[in-house]
Design a protein around this motif. Structure first.
Motif, PDB file in Angstrom:
ATOM      1  N   ALA A 111      72.322   3.044  22.474  1.00 21.92           N
ATOM      2  CA  ALA A 111      71.149   2.241  22.849  1.00 21.92           C
ATOM      3  C   ALA A 111      69.858   3.046  22.829  1.00 21.92           C
ATOM      4  O   ALA A 111      68.955   2.840  23.643  1.00 21.92           O
ATOM      5  CB  ALA A 111      71.359   1.616  24.228  1.00 21.92           C
ATOM      6  N   LEU A 112      69.750   3.973  21.869  1.00 23.19           N
ATOM      7  CA  LEU A 112      68.511   4.725  21.711  1.00 23.19           C
ATOM      8  C   LEU A 112      67.509   3.891  20.918  1.00 23.19           C
ATOM      9  O   LEU A 112      67.887   3.014  20.140  1.00 23.19           O
ATOM     10  CB  LEU A 112      68.782   6.037  20.967  1.00 23.19           C
ATOM     11  N   PRO A 113      66.208   4.140  21.092  1.00 15.10           N
ATOM     12  CA  PRO A 113      65.214   3.451  20.271  1.00 15.10           C
ATOM     13  C   PRO A 113      65.518   3.664  18.785  1.00 15.10           C
ATOM     14  O   PRO A 113      65.933   4.756  18.380  1.00 15.10           O
ATOM     15  CB  PRO A 113      63.897   4.133  20.667  1.00 15.10           C
ATOM     16  N   GLU A 114      65.306   2.613  17.983  1.00 11.02           N
ATOM     17  CA  GLU A 114      65.754   2.657  16.592  1.00 11.02           C
ATOM     18  C   GLU A 114      65.124   3.798  15.804  1.00 11.02           C
ATOM     19  O   GLU A 114      65.806   4.508  15.060  1.00 11.02           O
ATOM     20  CB  GLU A 114      65.460   1.326  15.913  1.00 11.02           C
ATOM     21  N   LYS A 115      63.826   3.989  15.963  1.00 11.72           N
ATOM     22  CA  LYS A 115      63.171   5.048  15.195  1.00 11.72           C
ATOM     23  C   LYS A 115      63.613   6.432  15.666  1.00 11.72           C
ATOM     24  O   LYS A 115      63.738   7.354  14.855  1.00 11.72           O
ATOM     25  CB  LYS A 115      61.649   4.917  15.283  1.00 11.72           C
ATOM     26  N   ALA A 134      59.182  14.898   8.538  1.00 14.16           N
ATOM     27  CA  ALA A 134      58.938  14.105   7.328  1.00 14.16           C
ATOM     28  C   ALA A 134      59.196  12.627   7.566  1.00 14.16           C
ATOM     29  O   ALA A 134      58.370  11.769   7.226  1.00 14.16           O
ATOM     30  CB  ALA A 134      59.807  14.615   6.183  1.00 14.16           C
ATOM     31  N   VAL A 135      60.350  12.319   8.140  1.00 16.24           N
ATOM     32  CA  VAL A 135      60.692  10.921   8.397  1.00 16.24           C
ATOM     33  C   VAL A 135      59.791  10.347   9.487  1.00 16.24           C
ATOM     34  O   VAL A 135      59.369   9.185   9.415  1.00 16.24           O
ATOM     35  CB  VAL A 135      62.177  10.783   8.777  1.00 16.24           C
ATOM     36  N   GLY A 136      59.465  11.162  10.479  1.00 16.28           N
ATOM     37  CA  GLY A 136      58.565  10.694  11.532  1.00 16.28           C
ATOM     38  C   GLY A 136      57.219  10.263  10.978  1.00 16.28           C
ATOM     39  O   GLY A 136      56.667   9.230  11.368  1.00 16.28           O
ATOM     40  N   GLY A 137      56.674  11.041  10.047  1.00 12.73           N
ATOM     41  CA  GLY A 137      55.414  10.675   9.421  1.00 12.73           C
ATOM     42  C   GLY A 137      55.553   9.464   8.532  1.00 12.73           C
ATOM     43  O   GLY A 137      54.657   8.605   8.471  1.00 12.73           O
ATOM     44  N   ALA A 138      56.687   9.365   7.838  1.00 15.63           N
ATOM     45  CA  ALA A 138      56.897   8.258   6.908  1.00 15.63           C
ATOM     46  C   ALA A 138      57.039   6.915   7.623  1.00 15.63           C
ATOM     47  O   ALA A 138      56.593   5.890   7.114  1.00 15.63           O
ATOM     48  CB  ALA A 138      58.132   8.523   6.049  1.00 15.63           C
ATOM     49  N   VAL A 139      57.663   6.934   8.808  1.00  9.36           N
ATOM     50  CA  VAL A 139      57.890   5.661   9.526  1.00  9.36           C
ATOM     51  C   VAL A 139      56.892   5.459  10.664  1.00  9.36           C
ATOM     52  O   VAL A 139      56.996   4.513  11.420  1.00  9.36           O
ATOM     53  CB  VAL A 139      59.333   5.593  10.084  1.00  9.36           C
ATOM     54  N   ARG A 140      55.947   6.407  10.785  1.00 13.33           N
ATOM     55  CA  ARG A 140      54.928   6.342  11.835  1.00 13.33           C
ATOM     56  C   ARG A 140      55.564   6.276  13.222  1.00 13.33           C
ATOM     57  O   ARG A 140      55.222   5.425  14.058  1.00 13.33           O
ATOM     58  CB  ARG A 140      54.005   5.148  11.602  1.00 13.33           C
ATOM     59  N   ALA A 141      56.496   7.185  13.460  1.00 12.08           N
ATOM     60  CA  ALA A 141      57.149   7.253  14.770  1.00 12.08           C
ATOM     61  C   ALA A 141      56.180   7.824  15.805  1.00 12.08           C
ATOM     62  O   ALA A 141      55.197   8.491  15.474  1.00 12.08           O
ATOM     63  CB  ALA A 141      58.394   8.136  14.685  1.00 12.08           C
ATOM     64  N   VAL A 221      65.312  10.349   1.341  1.00 11.23           N
ATOM     65  CA  VAL A 221      65.640   9.803   2.662  1.00 11.23           C
ATOM     66  C   VAL A 221      64.382   9.309   3.375  1.00 11.23           C
ATOM     67  O   VAL A 221      64.371   8.217   3.966  1.00 11.23           O
ATOM     68  CB  VAL A 221      66.359  10.876   3.510  1.00 11.23           C
ATOM     69  N   ALA A 222      63.317  10.101   3.327  1.00 14.38           N
ATOM     70  CA  ALA A 222      62.067   9.693   3.968  1.00 14.38           C
ATOM     71  C   ALA A 222      61.525   8.421   3.328  1.00 14.38           C
ATOM     72  O   ALA A 222      61.046   7.507   4.027  1.00 14.38           O
ATOM     73  CB  ALA A 222      61.030  10.816   3.871  1.00 14.38           C
ATOM     74  N   LEU A 223      61.603   8.345   2.008  1.00 19.25           N
ATOM     75  CA  LEU A 223      61.134   7.145   1.311  1.00 19.25           C
ATOM     76  C   LEU A 223      61.980   5.931   1.685  1.00 19.25           C
ATOM     77  O   LEU A 223      61.459   4.835   1.922  1.00 19.25           O
ATOM     78  CB  LEU A 223      61.171   7.369  -0.196  1.00 19.25           C
ATOM     79  N   GLY A 224      63.299   6.131   1.754  1.00 16.47           N
ATOM     80  CA  GLY A 224      64.189   5.039   2.132  1.00 16.47           C
ATOM     81  C   GLY A 224      63.883   4.496   3.519  1.00 16.47           C
ATOM     82  O   GLY A 224      63.804   3.269   3.721  1.00 16.47           O
ATOM     83  N   TYR A 225      63.691   5.403   4.480  1.00 15.03           N
ATOM     84  CA  TYR A 225      63.346   4.964   5.835  1.00 15.03           C
ATOM     85  C   TYR A 225      61.977   4.280   5.860  1.00 15.03           C
ATOM     86  O   TYR A 225      61.782   3.282   6.580  1.00 15.03           O
ATOM     87  CB  TYR A 225      63.350   6.155   6.791  1.00 15.03           C
ATOM     88  N   ALA A 226      61.029   4.818   5.089  1.00 12.45           N
ATOM     89  CA  ALA A 226      59.691   4.223   5.058  1.00 12.45           C
ATOM     90  C   ALA A 226      59.738   2.790   4.541  1.00 12.45           C
ATOM     91  O   ALA A 226      59.099   1.891   5.106  1.00 12.45           O
ATOM     92  CB  ALA A 226      58.766   5.071   4.183  1.00 12.45           C
ATOM     93  N   VAL A 227      60.495   2.581   3.480  1.00  9.82           N
ATOM     94  CA  VAL A 227      60.623   1.239   2.913  1.00  9.82           C
ATOM     95  C   VAL A 227      61.297   0.300   3.918  1.00  9.82           C
ATOM     96  O   VAL A 227      60.855  -0.844   4.121  1.00  9.82           O
ATOM     97  CB  VAL A 227      61.423   1.280   1.598  1.00  9.82           C
ATOM     98  N   TYR A 228      62.359   0.785   4.572  1.00  6.83           N
ATOM     99  CA  TYR A 228      63.086  -0.051   5.533  1.00  6.83           C
ATOM    100  C   TYR A 228      62.181  -0.502   6.676  1.00  6.83           C
ATOM    101  O   TYR A 228      62.119  -1.703   7.005  1.00  6.83           O
ATOM    102  CB  TYR A 228      64.276   0.721   6.092  1.00  6.83           C
ATOM    103  N   TYR A 229      61.479   0.454   7.300  1.00  2.00           N
ATOM    104  CA  TYR A 229      60.659   0.100   8.452  1.00  2.00           C
ATOM    105  C   TYR A 229      59.414  -0.682   8.055  1.00  2.00           C
ATOM    106  O   TYR A 229      58.925  -1.516   8.829  1.00  2.00           O
ATOM    107  CB  TYR A 229      60.273   1.367   9.235  1.00  2.00           C
ATOM    108  N   THR A 230      58.903  -0.413   6.861  1.00  2.00           N
ATOM    109  CA  THR A 230      57.747  -1.172   6.390  1.00  2.00           C
ATOM    110  C   THR A 230      58.119  -2.641   6.193  1.00  2.00           C
ATOM    111  O   THR A 230      57.390  -3.554   6.612  1.00  2.00           O
ATOM    112  CB  THR A 230      57.213  -0.594   5.070  1.00  2.00           C
ATOM    113  N   ARG A 231      59.254  -2.873   5.561  1.00  2.00           N
ATOM    114  CA  ARG A 231      59.700  -4.260   5.343  1.00  2.00           C
ATOM    115  C   ARG A 231      60.073  -4.928   6.665  1.00  2.00           C
ATOM    116  O   ARG A 231      59.797  -6.115   6.868  1.00  2.00           O
ATOM    117  CB  ARG A 231      60.890  -4.274   4.389  1.00  2.00           C
ATOM    118  N   ARG A 232      60.686  -4.180   7.552  1.00  4.71           N
ATOM    119  CA  ARG A 232      61.078  -4.759   8.837  1.00  4.71           C
ATOM    120  C   ARG A 232      59.863  -5.148   9.666  1.00  4.71           C
ATOM    121  O   ARG A 232      59.849  -6.195  10.327  1.00  4.71           O
ATOM    122  CB  ARG A 232      61.921  -3.747   9.619  1.00  4.71           C
ATOM    123  N   ASP A 233      58.842  -4.285   9.642  1.00  5.60           N
ATOM    124  CA  ASP A 233      57.656  -4.539  10.455  1.00  5.60           C
ATOM    125  C   ASP A 233      56.595  -5.348   9.733  1.00  5.60           C
ATOM    126  O   ASP A 233      55.594  -5.735  10.348  1.00  5.60           O
ATOM    127  CB  ASP A 233      57.042  -3.207  10.907  1.00  5.60           C
TER     128      ASP A 233
END
Length: 328
Positions: A111-115, A134-141, A221-233
């Protein structure tokens, strides 16, 4: 420029002093000099503390590590990589996939925050703190989540720096097996290089080469996460400049030097000089790395995020070692 030199000089002088001390102590106590360099840095940071005037210079440890890895490419050739290329590549891709999926599943169950879970998964599967950033910057965590995940990675790094050499010694692992195992299962690049070369020169080369191959996946991986969170949000896409800014660029230099070495452009004397330079650059880097490990900060990271990364690392470590022993 003169002002920058004056600002960096005290901390760099400290790195040089501790690097010399690590080399001298190594000859007396018989412990690998790179591990001693990290230990001296940790002791300084936690027993005395690093003065603010020294921090700009000690923070250059990432520069020395990158320079050492680039020059290390001069001792690696394409032929050496191709000897076990397909097997190592498959093992690498398999462990990254298992680590990524395992950490994500554990984080969701905890039950951790998704990002935050995604940051932990990236750090556990690719390249430690670099992947977290890298992923933190890509998904704006949130900055707090990035710092939290980085602290967890540093905690696990500190454990593996001690544990892996012990396991390697107890099992009497061959140099190539130990190097590949550390490269595909440990988290951050610095500890991988230190532990690999603590075992042997051959293990160090395999560990570094395998780890850098793994690091190249950070962009995907960073691009994949960025695309996922961008589409989700439903937000805007993340610029490629953000991904490139966090990409470990020393990987490019390392590959260039492998190409030069493979073309036979270095004489034996030049190779010896480069190898000596690599040793000193790593000593400087690992003293600085040690000063970044603060025990009090690691204690504050909490239990659940640490368990996610630790369990993931244990699973990947056991699986990758079993496979490496079977196929190498």
């Amino acid at each position: 420029m003169l002002a920058d030199v004056r600002r960096l000089a005290p901390g760099v002088f400290l790195l040089c002093l501790f690097a010399l001390s690590a080399r001298g102590l190594s000859r007396v106590v018989g412990i690998n000099e790179l591990l001693l360099a990290i230990g001296l840095g940790v002791a300084l940071a936690n027993a005395v503390g690093v003065d603010d005037r020294l921090r700009p210079g000690t923070a250059t440890h990432t520069l020395w590590l990158g320079a050492g890895i680039v020059l290390l490419g001069a001792s690696v050739t394409v032929d050496a990589i191709l000897e076990a290329g397909d097997v190592v590549l498959l093992l690498l891709l398999g462990t990254v996939t298992v680590a990524l999926l395992t950490a994500e599943a554990l984080a969701r169950n905890a039950a951790l925050p998704e990002k935050l879970g995604s940051l932990l998964a990236a750090g556990a599967s690719i390249c430690g703190v670099s992947a977290v950033v890298a992923v933190g910057g890509a998904v704006r965590a949130k900055e707090a989540q990035i710092a939290y995940a980085a602290g967890v990675v540093l905690l696990v790094d500190a454990i593996t720096i001690v544990a892996y050499p012990i396991v390697g010694s107890l099992l009497a692992l061959p140099a190539d097996v130990f190097g590949v195992w550390t490269g595909v299962s440990m988290l951050s690049t610095g500890p991988v290089v230190a532990v690999g070369f603590a075992h042997s020169e051959v293990a160090g080369q395999w560990a570094t080469t395998t780890k850098l191959a793994r690091n190249t996946l950070i962009g995907a991986v960073a691009l994949g996460y960025a695309v996922y969170y961008t589409r989700r949000d439903g937000g805007d896409s993340v610029p490629l400049s953000v991904l490139w800014a966090e990409f470990p660029k020393f990987v490019v230099g390392f590959l260039v030097f492998i190409g030069l070495a493979s073309a036979g452009l270095f004489s034996p004397a030049q190779e010896a000089s480069i190898a000596e330079a690599v040793e000193w650059l790593f000593l400087l880097a690992f003293v600085g790395l040690g000063t970044e490990i603060r025990i009090d900060d690691l204690r504050k990271t909490g239990v659940r995020p640490a368990l996610v990364v630790f369990v993931t690392m244990l699973l990947v470590s056991a699986l990758s070692l079993s496979v490496a022993l079977a196929v190498l």
